[in-house]
Design an enzyme around this catalytic site. Structure first.
Site, PDB file in Angstrom:
ATOM      1  N   PHE A 150      -2.210  -7.471   6.771  1.00 19.53           N
ATOM      2  CA  PHE A 150      -2.439  -8.881   7.086  1.00 19.53           C
ATOM      3  C   PHE A 150      -3.916  -9.238   7.167  1.00 19.53           C
ATOM      4  O   PHE A 150      -4.293 -10.399   7.040  1.00 19.53           O
ATOM      5  CB  PHE A 150      -1.753  -9.243   8.424  1.00 19.53           C
ATOM      6  CG  PHE A 150      -2.546  -8.825   9.640  1.00 19.53           C
ATOM      7  CD1 PHE A 150      -3.568  -9.628  10.134  1.00 19.53           C
ATOM      8  CD2 PHE A 150      -2.293  -7.611  10.285  1.00 19.53           C
ATOM      9  CE1 PHE A 150      -4.320  -9.238  11.238  1.00 19.53           C
ATOM     10  CE2 PHE A 150      -3.047  -7.218  11.385  1.00 19.53           C
ATOM     11  CZ  PHE A 150      -4.057  -8.033  11.855  1.00 19.53           C
ATOM     12  N   LYS A 174       3.067  -6.673  -2.941  1.00 25.08           N
ATOM     13  CA  LYS A 174       3.872  -6.970  -1.729  1.00 25.08           C
ATOM     14  C   LYS A 174       2.850  -7.210  -0.610  1.00 25.08           C
ATOM     15  O   LYS A 174       2.397  -6.270   0.047  1.00 25.08           O
ATOM     16  CB  LYS A 174       4.782  -5.774  -1.418  1.00 25.08           C
ATOM     17  CG  LYS A 174       6.037  -6.102  -0.634  1.00 25.08           C
ATOM     18  CD  LYS A 174       5.824  -6.827   0.667  1.00 25.08           C
ATOM     19  CE  LYS A 174       5.347  -5.925   1.779  1.00 25.08           C
ATOM     20  NZ  LYS A 174       4.943  -6.697   3.009  1.00 25.08           N
ATOM     21  N   GLU A 177       3.676 -10.057   5.219  1.00 24.21           N
ATOM     22  CA  GLU A 177       4.537 -11.208   5.472  1.00 24.21           C
ATOM     23  C   GLU A 177       3.944 -12.138   6.525  1.00 24.21           C
ATOM     24  O   GLU A 177       4.431 -13.240   6.731  1.00 24.21           O
ATOM     25  CB  GLU A 177       5.946 -10.734   5.883  1.00 24.21           C
ATOM     26  CG  GLU A 177       6.033  -9.950   7.198  1.00 24.21           C
ATOM     27  CD  GLU A 177       5.708  -8.458   7.070  1.00 24.21           C
ATOM     28  OE1 GLU A 177       4.830  -8.088   6.268  1.00 24.21           O
ATOM     29  OE2 GLU A 177       6.336  -7.661   7.802  1.00 24.21           O
ATOM     30  N   SER A 227      -1.700   0.440   8.277  1.00 22.41           N
ATOM     31  CA  SER A 227      -1.910   1.344   9.415  1.00 22.41           C
ATOM     32  C   SER A 227      -1.554   2.784   9.028  1.00 22.41           C
ATOM     33  O   SER A 227      -0.803   3.026   8.079  1.00 22.41           O
ATOM     34  CB  SER A 227      -1.045   0.882  10.587  1.00 22.41           C
ATOM     35  OG  SER A 227       0.308   0.889  10.199  1.00 22.41           O
ATOM     36  N   CYS A 282     -10.668  -3.187   9.172  1.00 24.17           N
ATOM     37  CA  CYS A 282     -10.581  -1.724   9.166  1.00 24.17           C
ATOM     38  C   CYS A 282     -11.956  -1.093   9.221  1.00 24.17           C
ATOM     39  O   CYS A 282     -12.095   0.085   9.492  1.00 24.17           O
ATOM     40  CB  CYS A 282      -9.858  -1.254   7.920  1.00 24.17           C
ATOM     41  SG  CYS A 282     -10.747  -1.706   6.437  1.00 24.17           S
TER      42      CYS A 282
HETATM   43  P1  NAD Z   1       0.869  -2.416   8.671  1.00 23.02           P
HETATM   44  O1  NAD Z   1       0.789  -0.971   8.405  1.00 23.02           O
HETATM   45  O2  NAD Z   1       1.716  -2.887   9.795  1.00 23.02           O
HETATM   46  O3  NAD Z   1       1.402  -3.209   7.377  1.00 23.02           O
HETATM   47  C1  NAD Z   1       0.849  -2.977   6.096  1.00 23.02           C
HETATM   48  C2  NAD Z   1       1.908  -3.280   5.049  1.00 23.02           C
HETATM   49  O4  NAD Z   1       3.015  -2.397   5.230  1.00 23.02           O
HETATM   50  C3  NAD Z   1       2.455  -4.695   5.121  1.00 23.02           C
HETATM   51  O5  NAD Z   1       2.626  -5.176   3.812  1.00 23.02           O
HETATM   52  C4  NAD Z   1       3.782  -4.520   5.840  1.00 23.02           C
HETATM   53  O6  NAD Z   1       4.746  -5.471   5.447  1.00 23.02           O
HETATM   54  C5  NAD Z   1       4.230  -3.133   5.422  1.00 23.02           C
HETATM   55  N1  NAD Z   1       5.020  -2.446   6.459  1.00 23.02           N
HETATM   56  C6  NAD Z   1       4.959  -2.661   7.800  1.00 23.02           C
HETATM   57  N2  NAD Z   1       5.831  -1.835   8.424  1.00 23.02           N
HETATM   58  C7  NAD Z   1       6.435  -1.094   7.470  1.00 23.02           C
HETATM   59  C8  NAD Z   1       7.416  -0.052   7.502  1.00 23.02           C
HETATM   60  N3  NAD Z   1       7.939   0.375   8.645  1.00 23.02           N
HETATM   61  N4  NAD Z   1       7.794   0.495   6.328  1.00 23.02           N
HETATM   62  C9  NAD Z   1       7.262   0.082   5.158  1.00 23.02           C
HETATM   63  N5  NAD Z   1       6.332  -0.904   5.090  1.00 23.02           N
HETATM   64  C10 NAD Z   1       5.908  -1.487   6.215  1.00 23.02           C
HETATM   65  O7  NAD Z   1      -0.642  -2.934   8.844  1.00 23.02           O
HETATM   66  P2  NAD Z   1      -1.136  -4.378   9.285  1.00 23.02           P
HETATM   67  O8  NAD Z   1      -0.876  -4.549  10.745  1.00 23.02           O
HETATM   68  O9  NAD Z   1      -0.659  -5.418   8.340  1.00 23.02           O
HETATM   69  O10 NAD Z   1      -2.704  -4.205   9.031  1.00 23.02           O
HETATM   70  C11 NAD Z   1      -3.576  -3.623   9.949  1.00 23.02           C
HETATM   71  C12 NAD Z   1      -3.777  -2.155   9.664  1.00 23.02           C
HETATM   72  O11 NAD Z   1      -4.276  -1.972   8.342  1.00 23.02           O
HETATM   73  C13 NAD Z   1      -4.815  -1.507  10.566  1.00 23.02           C
HETATM   74  O12 NAD Z   1      -4.348  -0.247  10.938  1.00 23.02           O
HETATM   75  C14 NAD Z   1      -6.037  -1.387   9.688  1.00 23.02           C
HETATM   76  O13 NAD Z   1      -6.948  -0.371  10.030  1.00 23.02           O
HETATM   77  C15 NAD Z   1      -5.412  -1.118   8.370  1.00 23.02           C
HETATM   78  N6  NAD Z   1      -6.322  -1.414   7.285  1.00 23.02           N
HETATM   79  C16 NAD Z   1      -6.902  -0.367   6.643  1.00 23.02           C
HETATM   80  C17 NAD Z   1      -7.801  -0.602   5.628  1.00 23.02           C
HETATM   81  C18 NAD Z   1      -8.459   0.534   4.912  1.00 23.02           C
HETATM   82  O14 NAD Z   1      -9.135   0.282   3.941  1.00 23.02           O
HETATM   83  N7  NAD Z   1      -8.290   1.767   5.317  1.00 23.02           N
HETATM   84  C19 NAD Z   1      -8.093  -1.919   5.245  1.00 23.02           C
HETATM   85  C20 NAD Z   1      -7.462  -2.967   5.906  1.00 23.02           C
HETATM   86  C21 NAD Z   1      -6.572  -2.697   6.928  1.00 23.02           C
END
Ligand code: NAD
Length: 499
Positions: A150, A174, A177, A227, A282
């Site tokens: 997000f 994808k 959401e 994450s 991040c």
């Molecule tokens: P998230 O892991 O909750 O979601 C990321 C994606 O995975 C979304 O599209 C979501 O719909 C999907 N998702 C969520 N739960 C899922 C599940 N159980 N099974 C399969 N798919 C699932 O992350 P977020 O809260 O949207 O974003 C924040 C996180 O992203 C933080 O941990 C941040 O550090 C990380 N991030 C990392 C980088 C990097 O370059 N390393 C960059 C940006 C964000």
């Protein structure tokens, strides 16, 4: 009035068929601003089928045609960057100027991808054996999927798809959401730029959509950013299903401040990198490691600066920091402040109950918070908080600070603040982190380098964009060719060697 966001498949909007929808919030007011379709197996199948059908034509599109479409897309996104920034700000909460910054950083990847005719050049060796030539070619992998978080609804998808599409692949995005609208706007701009239908598709959804893509036999490559627990799941599931995968995870970025550093520069950097986008980056700095004896002076300077920060809606001209993305996330972040105090930290700045420009209403607000005297055993140190909470840890020496950073399971970004070039050089050499800043707090690489962390911040072998992106989205083929010559040598049962 509320909006409804639906999928983009085969070059046009595609109404959801699963019957499942998610709420889209406006974090500044807390109201539900709309709904988004959440895909089930039928929509996953339709998106992948559209991408698969578009692949043969796009794979064979000439490099100059691909470059032309990319140049047009670049110009269109640039022309609509203000509109995109406002859209992102309304659903994410970040201030509009910051959202414009993410669009600009995403555009840099599109600019890099405009050079695709040069980037896809293989090698050629004449006469590897007598009158035999050898060369390598880079070919697209097929349908690639991108699953994004997000916190950067435009930039992170743009780390992936310009390079994937330039290389001749077709793409299913994808997006999160929580803030899905920017991705649909980008799809419309691709269509306007002349990208053939089906080359870029947007599939909205949650776990069901993700798992559908990870298991789909026609998806050949998966790029994920999010994450760490989900990155690990994506990496393992995609790899078990025979796909190439790069899965970027969470972070806990340390900023090391040596006693010889310019403390005003360091304090400015810590506050900018800790509270920009409300810490939902991040590459945000979440831990300042102050090497003795500068801890008290540095914390005082940080406090001074935090006192001047203005919190308010993303579209308020004076706002520097917006709300958090959801109420649940705000409450989780707040719980770390309570927990850290119980575990012995000092709450140097309390972000609860902030003064909000225009009033807090029901928005998901938390002001900037500073925890001092944090120790490595505290939850606030161990967990990725992903909010406006900056922890200050004291270290007795450079070596003690380095030990702390090395012991951390994450390895996304880090920075050192010092006036000593030798110390900085030693740090960049020793530190077990993928992206390093020297007197630069958020060392996000330019598009022509590659972005990615080490350890639990990335699963897989490739970082995103730059040449690692080109390699991730292509397969290399090596060709050895001999054209008929009267002196070809006849039958030879020996293993082919040069000579
Ligand atoms: P998230 O892991 O909750 O979601 C990321 C994606 O995975 C979304 O599209 C979501 O719909 C999907 N998702 C969520 N739960 C899922 C599940 N159980 N099974 C399969 N798919 C699932 O992350 P977020 O809260 O949207 O974003 C924040 C996180 O992203 C933080 O941990 C941040 O550090 C990380 N991030 C990392 C980088 C990097 O370059 N390393 C960059 C940006 C964000």
């Amino acid at each position: 009035m509320t909006k409804h966001v639906t999928h983009w498949i085969g070059g046009k909007p595609f109404g959801g068929e699963s019957g499942r929808r998610g709420d889209i919030f406006e974090p500044a007011s807390g109201r539900v601003a709309g709904t988004v379709d959440l895909a089930g197996p039928r929509e996953v199948g339709a998106a992948v089928a559209a991408a698969k059908a578009a692949f043969p034509g796009w794979r064979d599109a000439s490099l100059s045609r691909r470059a032309k479409v990319l140049f047009r897309f670049r110009e269109l996104v640039d022309a609509h960057s203000g509109e995109l920034a406002r859209l992102i700000s309304s659903e994410h909460g970040k201030v509009v100027a910051d959202a414009a910054g993410e669009v600009a950083r995403g555009l840099e990847v599109a600019e890099f991808a405009c050079g695709i005719p040069h980037l896809l050049k293989g090698g050629f060796s004449e006469n590897v054996s007598s009158r035999v030539d050898a060369y390598s070619i880079l070919q697209p992998v097929g349908v690639a999927a991108g699953i994004t978080p997000f916190n950067f609804p435009a930039m992170v998808p743009m780390w992936m798809f310009p390079v994937a599409i330039a290389c001749g692949n077709t793409f299913v995005l994808k997006p999160s959401e929580k803030d899905p609208s920017a991705s649909v706007r980008l799809a419309e701009l691709w269509a306007e730029a002349g990208l053939p239908d089906g080359v870029f598709n947007v599939l909205h959804g949650d776990r069901e959509a993700v798992d559908g893509l990870l298991r789909h036999p026609d998806v050949k490559a998966v790029s994920f950013v999010g994450s760490t627990p989900i990155a690990r799941h994506v990496y393992e599931t995609a790899a078990a299903n025979g796909k190439r995968v790069q899965a970027l995870g969470g972070a806990k970025n340390h900023m090391l401040v040596l006693p010889d550093a310019d403390l005003d520069l360091a304090a400015d950097a810590a506050v900018s990198a800790g509270f920009g986008s409300a810490g939902e980056r991040c590459m945000a700095i979440s831990v300042v490691v102050a090497v003795d004896p500068v801890g008290d002076e540095l914390t005082a300077k940080i406090k001074e600066r935090v006192a001047g920060l203005r919190v308010g809606p993303g579209d308020h001209p004076e706002s520097q920091m917006g709300p958090l993305v959801t109420k649940a996330h705000r409450d989780r972040v707040t719980s770390y402040l309570d927990g850290a105090v119980e575990q012995g930290a000092t709450l140097a700045v309390d972000g609860r109950d902030p003064d909000v420009l225009g009033g807090a209403g029901e928005g998901f607000w938390l002001g900037p918070a500073v925890l001092d005297h944090v120790t490595p055993d505290m939850d606030a140190y161990r967990d990725e908080i992903f909010g406006p909470v900056l922890s200050v840890v004291r270290a007795g020496s450079y070596d003690a600070a380095m030990e702390l950073i090395s012991a951390n399971p994450y390895g996304n970004g880090t920075a050192i603040f010092t006036d000593d070039g030798g110390a900085a050089r030693r740090f960049q050499n020793e530190v077990e982190v993928g992206m390093v800043g020297v007197n630069v707090p958020i060392p996000v690489p330019m598009a022509y380098y590659s972005f990615g962390g080490w350890k639990d911040s990335l699963f897989g072998d490739s970082h995103v964009h730059g040449m690692e992106g080109v390699h991730f989205y292509t397969r290399t083929k090596a060709v050895t060719a001999r054209w008929p010559d009267p002196s070809h040598g006849g039958v030879n049962l020996g293993f082919p060697t040069g000579g």
